[in-house]
Design a protein around this motif. Structure first.
Motif, mmCIF file in Angstrom:
data_model
loop_
_atom_site.group_PDB
_atom_site.id
_atom_site.type_symbol
_atom_site.label_atom_id
_atom_site.label_comp_id
_atom_site.label_asym_id
_atom_site.label_seq_id
_atom_site.Cartn_x
_atom_site.Cartn_y
_atom_site.Cartn_z
ATOM 1 N N LEU A 1 0.834 -1.210 0.000
ATOM 2 C CA LEU A 1 0.000 0.000 0.000
ATOM 3 C C LEU A 1 0.867 1.256 0.000
ATOM 4 O O LEU A 1 0.599 2.216 -0.745
ATOM 5 N N ARG A 2 1.894 1.254 0.812
ATOM 6 C CA ARG A 2 2.751 2.434 0.924
ATOM 7 C C ARG A 2 3.511 2.686 -0.375
ATOM 8 O O ARG A 2 3.768 3.838 -0.738
ATOM 9 N N ALA A 3 3.857 1.597 -1.072
ATOM 10 C CA ALA A 3 4.554 1.742 -2.352
ATOM 11 C C ALA A 3 3.609 2.190 -3.461
ATOM 12 O O ALA A 3 4.017 2.911 -4.382
ATOM 13 N N GLU A 4 2.348 1.786 -3.389
ATOM 14 C CA GLU A 4 1.381 2.081 -4.442
ATOM 15 C C GLU A 4 0.890 3.523 -4.392
ATOM 16 O O GLU A 4 0.671 4.150 -5.441
ATOM 17 N N PHE A 5 0.699 4.055 -3.190
ATOM 18 C CA PHE A 5 0.115 5.385 -3.039
ATOM 19 C C PHE A 5 1.169 6.383 -2.547
ATOM 20 O O PHE A 5 1.880 6.111 -1.578
ATOM 21 N N LYS A 6 1.238 7.528 -3.222
ATOM 22 C CA LYS A 6 2.217 8.539 -2.842
ATOM 23 C C LYS A 6 1.940 9.087 -1.451
ATOM 24 O O LYS A 6 2.851 9.490 -0.726
ATOM 25 N N CYS A 7 0.665 9.137 -1.082
ATOM 26 C CA CYS A 7 0.282 9.612 0.249
ATOM 27 C C CYS A 7 -1.014 8.907 0.628
ATOM 28 O O CYS A 7 -1.714 8.353 -0.227
ATOM 29 N N TRP A 8 -1.349 8.929 1.920
ATOM 30 C CA TRP A 8 -2.554 8.242 2.373
ATOM 31 C C TRP A 8 -3.813 8.936 1.882
ATOM 32 O O TRP A 8 -4.879 8.315 1.809
ATOM 33 N N GLU A 9 -3.717 10.212 1.508
ATOM 34 C CA GLU A 9 -4.864 10.887 0.892
ATOM 35 C C GLU A 9 -5.252 10.212 -0.413
ATOM 36 O O GLU A 9 -6.443 10.136 -0.753
ATOM 37 N N ASP A 10 -4.266 9.695 -1.150
ATOM 38 C CA ASP A 10 -4.567 8.962 -2.385
ATOM 39 C C ASP A 10 -5.273 7.643 -2.074
ATOM 40 O O ASP A 10 -6.178 7.229 -2.803
ATOM 41 N N LEU A 11 -4.865 6.988 -0.995
ATOM 42 C CA LEU A 11 -5.554 5.760 -0.584
ATOM 43 C C LEU A 11 -7.002 6.055 -0.206
ATOM 44 O O LEU A 11 -7.898 5.267 -0.517
ATOM 45 N N ALA A 12 -7.234 7.202 0.415
ATOM 46 C CA ALA A 12 -8.602 7.567 0.812
ATOM 47 C C ALA A 12 -9.529 7.670 -0.396
ATOM 48 O O ALA A 12 -10.729 7.399 -0.290
ATOM 49 N N GLN A 13 -8.990 8.036 -1.541
ATOM 50 C CA GLN A 13 -9.803 8.216 -2.739
ATOM 51 C C GLN A 13 -9.781 6.991 -3.656
ATOM 52 O O GLN A 13 -10.432 6.992 -4.705
ATOM 53 N N ALA A 14 -9.050 5.960 -3.267
ATOM 54 C CA ALA A 14 -8.925 4.773 -4.109
ATOM 55 C C ALA A 14 -10.203 3.946 -4.085
ATOM 56 O O ALA A 14 -10.954 3.947 -3.104
#
Length: 241
Positions: free
Chosen positions: A59-72
């Protein structure tokens, strides 16, 4: 209470001291920020540590920041954490929890929890989807919030029952029972250490669900369930003598 302990001391002190003699001091080497800890702990339930850590690093490698994970999307997250237990539920709930934090605070942060009491911070975390008493305690204690909250996983709850620290009940009951026994002077690091000693040391190395190594246990002289194996959580206390 089955442990033959001095009335002037908390039972947890005697348990900790015995386990410290066996396994030595255990202090946190590094702490993550609270959002990273929330992400890690949210995907870890009922999953081996090696598997959940690998999923977290993906997850950390896939998303530049956790804000991007929030919108995934759920599907994208599921592809990344597919091998954790209950992956689909976690893939749905985790981005939603992050978006809820953003909506409440205005940005993705949990640093404000440090200004709250432990119980208030825990209740706020448990209002998020997928966050129960264990995940909330992980965020509060394991992250750089470093708050006084004991993490109760299945290993800690099992051995606490076996040695008579808690009775029947769920993880929430065990959390409150053990926190009530924790001396007020104990810090977040002390509770981290107790969690490690009860989980890794006692729960995984000496007293697993099946085939406990009772002869090697430093608590064997005070454990009335010695030798009962995987049925220890449901059988009546054995008489000693």
């Amino acid at each position: 209470m089955q442990l033959s302990l001095s009335l002037s001391r908390s039972p947890l002190e005697s348990v900790r001291d015995a386990l410290l003699c066996e396994f030595g001091p255990q202090r946190p080497v590094a702490r993550m920020d609270p959002i990273s800890q929330l992400v890690k702990s949210s995907i870890s339930g009922s999953t081996p540590d090696a598997v959940s850590w690998a999923a977290f690093l993906r997850l950390r490698a896939e998303f530049k920041c956790w804000e991007d994970l929030a919108q995934a999307s759920e599907g994208r997250v599921l592809e990344i954490i597919h091998d954790v237990t209950h992956a689909q539920d976690k893939a749905r709930r985790l981005p939603l929890a992050l978006r809820m934090i953003e909506a409440r605070i205005g940005w993705l942060s949990l640093s404000h929890l440090k200004t709250l009491t432990v119980d208030a911070a825990r209740h706020e975390l448990q209002s998020l989807p997928g966050v129960g008493v264990k995940v909330a305690a992980c965020v509060l204690n394991f992250s750089d919030l470093a708050m006084r909250s004991l993490v109760i996983d299945t290993h800690v709850q099992r051995v606490a029952k076996r040695i008579g620290l808690v009775g029947s009940g769920d993880a929430t009951h065990a959390y409150h029972a053990l926190m009530d026994l924790a001396p007020e002077a104990w810090t977040a690091d002390d509770l981290f250490e107790l969690h490690w000693l009860m989980k890794r040391g006692l729960g995984q190395m000496l007293c697993p669900h099946e085939a406990p190594r009772c002869g090697a246990c430093p608590l064997k002289h005070d454990c009335a369930k010695i030798g009962v194996g995987h049925s220890a959580d449901v059988l009546a206390w054995r008489p000693r003598g």
